[in-house]
Design an enzyme around this catalytic site. Sequence first.
Site, PDB file in Angstrom:
ATOM      1  CB  SER A 139      20.242 -25.516 116.267  1.00  0.00           C
ATOM      2  OG  SER A 139      21.107 -26.568 115.936  1.00  0.00           O
TER       3      SER A 139
ATOM      4  CE  LYS B 276      23.480 -27.314 118.819  1.00  0.00           C
ATOM      5  NZ  LYS B 276      22.767 -27.785 117.629  1.00  0.00           N
TER       6      LYS B 276
ATOM      7  CB  SER C 183      24.543 -24.390 115.676  1.00  0.00           C
ATOM      8  OG  SER C 183      23.333 -24.912 116.144  1.00  0.00           O
TER       9      SER C 183
END
Length: 413
Positions: free
Chosen positions: A110, A113, A168
């Site tokens: 993640s 991101k 997340s």
Amino acid sequence: MRASSTHPPSTTGPRTAQVSRRAALGLGLAAALPLVAAAPASAATATGTAGTAGTAGTVVGGERLARDGVQVSGASRPPAVTARAWLVADGKTGEVLASYRAHRRLAPASTLKMLFADTVLTRFERTAKHKVTAADLADIPAGSSLVGIQAGITYTVEQLWQGVFLRSGNDAVHVLSHMNGGVARTVAQMQDRAKDLQALDTHVVSPDGFDHPGQLSSAYDLTLFARHGLRNADFRSYCSTKTADFPAGGGKTFQIQNTDRLLTGAWGMPVYDGVIGVKNGYTSDAGNTFTGAATRDGRTLLVTVLNPRLAGNGVYEEAAALLDWGFRAAGRAEPVGTLVVPVSEGGAPDGSTNAPARKAGKAAAAGAAAGPSPWRLAEGAAGTAALLGAGVYALRNRRRGEASRASGGRHRR
């Protein structure tokens, strides 16, 4: 309903300036990482030791960043850590103070991101509203971390970004991607942004960082994403938010908490002095990943730690230890490379070391890159095809703990 934990509970005690005793015992760390390798590592493969991110042996940010072994000049050796790759940099000047396999291509989880946010964040007003449809949620990979978005509920853009940064949530990422014209379009835009930032180790397959064949980044690239993203006030605000109330339908809300333990102090990890953010992650392929930022005495440092051997709080302990070293080494450490300036902002299109920096001396912060690396040229479209297949939307609670790893599941953050 809340998304489940990024990491299992820590069994370590309070953090000190060094990696915890748990990190040091039985691993022989001091001997594990040579201080400086004799020559740059070879070009990357999917599981290779390093990526040069350039052609003809050149390296974005400086040739030392492609070498094996810990790279440091003018200061004491950084603490021994178990991560497969890491980097410490000055957020203002872009100087890389120390690194280990900075261009090694690894699954990012993640932390990718950050690139998603840097690409999409400015496209929508915070106060804009969107009523979620079933189609917005149809292509979320099974096993994803979720914030708990439901079809039929209207969310503000601000709430969706809170779902991205705090929990997340891959559901929040996919809703925003569909608002942006679709997942495929968003992936293409992210790849273009990575190219502009000269993050040439990065290959984007999905906007959420979930495990897909060919989805790769590096400690260097992730640090570029954090540095550029933090220049945006909304990005900085979201990544530093500890808790928020999230819509549950029917006028009700539930509280979500940021999964960055250096920010919240959760699971026995003390809040790091001066912490700003930025983003943590976990998948089966990537292990634990983390890019963080902290400010002390007017100096902001960035750190990226990828896939340490330690579970629990290990990724945070190692990040904190490297940040502690960076603040102690201020004024002594000579740059071993630099975080380059985006091409769109006047950066040299060949990836040469063009960020403001003091005289490097023997720090060897020169080097260039033009075009994709051999690995990126070899990558096909298989990962993208996998992404475009139908996913399964599964909204359920998951228990925190080591069981998620032992089961071999692909739960991610």
